[in-house]
Motif scaffolding. Structure first.
Motif, PDB file in Angstrom:
ATOM      1  N   TYR A 278     -66.629  45.359-136.576  1.00 44.12           N
ATOM      2  CA  TYR A 278     -66.967  46.279-137.648  1.00 44.12           C
ATOM      3  C   TYR A 278     -67.669  45.498-138.737  1.00 44.12           C
ATOM      4  CZ  TYR A 278     -66.675  49.939-141.068  1.00 44.12           C
ATOM      5  OH  TYR A 278     -66.999  50.883-141.980  1.00 44.12           O
ATOM      6  N   PRO A 279     -68.709  45.956-139.360  1.00 42.85           N
ATOM      7  CA  PRO A 279     -69.315  47.252-139.092  1.00 42.85           C
ATOM      8  C   PRO A 279     -70.119  47.219-137.791  1.00 42.85           C
ATOM      9  CG  PRO A 279     -70.555  46.125-140.800  1.00 42.85           C
ATOM     10  CD  PRO A 279     -69.368  45.263-140.464  1.00 42.85           C
ATOM     11  N   ILE A 280     -70.041  48.297-137.083  1.00 45.98           N
ATOM     12  CA  ILE A 280     -70.733  48.403-135.810  1.00 45.98           C
ATOM     13  C   ILE A 280     -72.223  48.580-136.084  1.00 45.98           C
ATOM     14  CG2 ILE A 280     -71.002  49.784-133.725  1.00 45.98           C
ATOM     15  CD1 ILE A 280     -68.018  50.506-134.045  1.00 45.98           C
ATOM     16  N   GLY A 281     -73.019  47.758-135.437  1.00 48.41           N
ATOM     17  CA  GLY A 281     -74.464  47.853-135.591  1.00 48.41           C
ATOM     18  C   GLY A 281     -74.994  49.141-134.990  1.00 48.41           C
ATOM     19  N   HIS A 282     -76.191  49.463-135.313  1.00 42.31           N
ATOM     20  CA  HIS A 282     -76.778  50.696-134.787  1.00 42.31           C
ATOM     21  C   HIS A 282     -77.768  50.367-133.676  1.00 42.31           C
ATOM     22  CE1 HIS A 282     -79.741  49.297-137.703  1.00 42.31           C
ATOM     23  NE2 HIS A 282     -80.624  49.968-137.024  1.00 42.31           N
ATOM     24  N   PHE A 283     -77.929  51.303-132.810  1.00 41.28           N
ATOM     25  CA  PHE A 283     -78.908  51.178-131.736  1.00 41.28           C
ATOM     26  C   PHE A 283     -80.050  52.127-132.038  1.00 41.28           C
ATOM     27  CE2 PHE A 283     -74.818  50.343-129.539  1.00 41.28           C
ATOM     28  CZ  PHE A 283     -75.042  49.016-129.254  1.00 41.28           C
ATOM     29  N   GLU A 284     -81.249  51.698-131.715  1.00 47.18           N
ATOM     30  CA  GLU A 284     -82.424  52.530-131.914  1.00 47.18           C
ATOM     31  C   GLU A 284     -83.118  52.756-130.580  1.00 47.18           C
ATOM     32  OE1 GLU A 284     -84.910  50.690-134.818  1.00 47.18           O
ATOM     33  OE2 GLU A 284     -83.364  50.698-136.353  1.00 47.18           O
ATOM     34  N   PRO A 285     -83.836  53.853-130.448  1.00 46.26           N
ATOM     35  CA  PRO A 285     -84.580  54.077-129.213  1.00 46.26           C
ATOM     36  C   PRO A 285     -85.531  52.913-128.956  1.00 46.26           C
ATOM     37  CG  PRO A 285     -84.616  56.048-130.574  1.00 46.26           C
ATOM     38  CD  PRO A 285     -83.996  54.955-131.399  1.00 46.26           C
ATOM     39  N   GLY A 286     -85.607  52.499-127.722  1.00 45.83           N
ATOM     40  CA  GLY A 286     -86.498  51.413-127.364  1.00 45.83           C
ATOM     41  C   GLY A 286     -85.884  50.028-127.475  1.00 45.83           C
ATOM     42  N   MET A 287     -84.676  49.928-128.013  1.00 50.14           N
ATOM     43  CA  MET A 287     -84.028  48.622-128.113  1.00 50.14           C
ATOM     44  C   MET A 287     -83.520  48.194-126.747  1.00 50.14           C
ATOM     45  SD  MET A 287     -81.741  48.867-131.606  1.00 50.14           S
ATOM     46  CE  MET A 287     -81.046  47.265-131.359  1.00 50.14           C
ATOM     47  N   ASP A 288     -83.615  46.909-126.450  1.00 56.17           N
ATOM     48  CA  ASP A 288     -83.036  46.379-125.218  1.00 56.17           C
ATOM     49  C   ASP A 288     -81.604  45.964-125.520  1.00 56.17           C
ATOM     50  OD1 ASP A 288     -82.418  45.284-122.796  1.00 56.17           O
ATOM     51  OD2 ASP A 288     -83.714  43.539-123.015  1.00 56.17           O
ATOM     52  N   VAL A 289     -80.658  46.765-125.089  1.00 57.72           N
ATOM     53  CA  VAL A 289     -79.244  46.493-125.344  1.00 57.72           C
ATOM     54  C   VAL A 289     -78.572  45.798-124.164  1.00 57.72           C
ATOM     55  CG1 VAL A 289     -79.004  48.380-127.004  1.00 57.72           C
ATOM     56  CG2 VAL A 289     -78.589  48.801-124.579  1.00 57.72           C
ATOM     57  N   THR A 290     -79.365  45.386-123.177  1.00 63.64           N
ATOM     58  CA  THR A 290     -78.808  44.754-121.983  1.00 63.64           C
ATOM     59  C   THR A 290     -77.913  43.560-122.315  1.00 63.64           C
ATOM     60  OG1 THR A 290     -80.730  45.476-120.720  1.00 63.64           O
ATOM     61  CG2 THR A 290     -79.378  43.746-119.749  1.00 63.64           C
TER      62      THR A 290
END
Length: 56
Positions: free
Chosen positions: A32-44
């Protein structure tokens, strides 16, 4: 309550387990704080840390 606040309730006998679980999540990179994800991000890389591949 603000939009960035959360209220959590649980039985007292589960508090120790919850804290251990949060510490385990932090060790994998989710804290925490949890980061945000955005479209197009490589979360692999992040998901590989959370969910290791079993058949390597």
């Amino acid at each position: 309550m603000n939009n960035d606040e959360m209220v959590l309730a649980m039985p007292a006998d589960r508090l120790e387990r919850a804290v251990k679980g949060l510490k385990a999540l932090k060790e994998t990179g989710l804290a925490y704080p949890i980061g945000h994800f955005e479209p197009g991000m490589d979360v692999t890389p992040l998901f590989e840390a959370w969910y290791p591949v079993q058949d390597k």
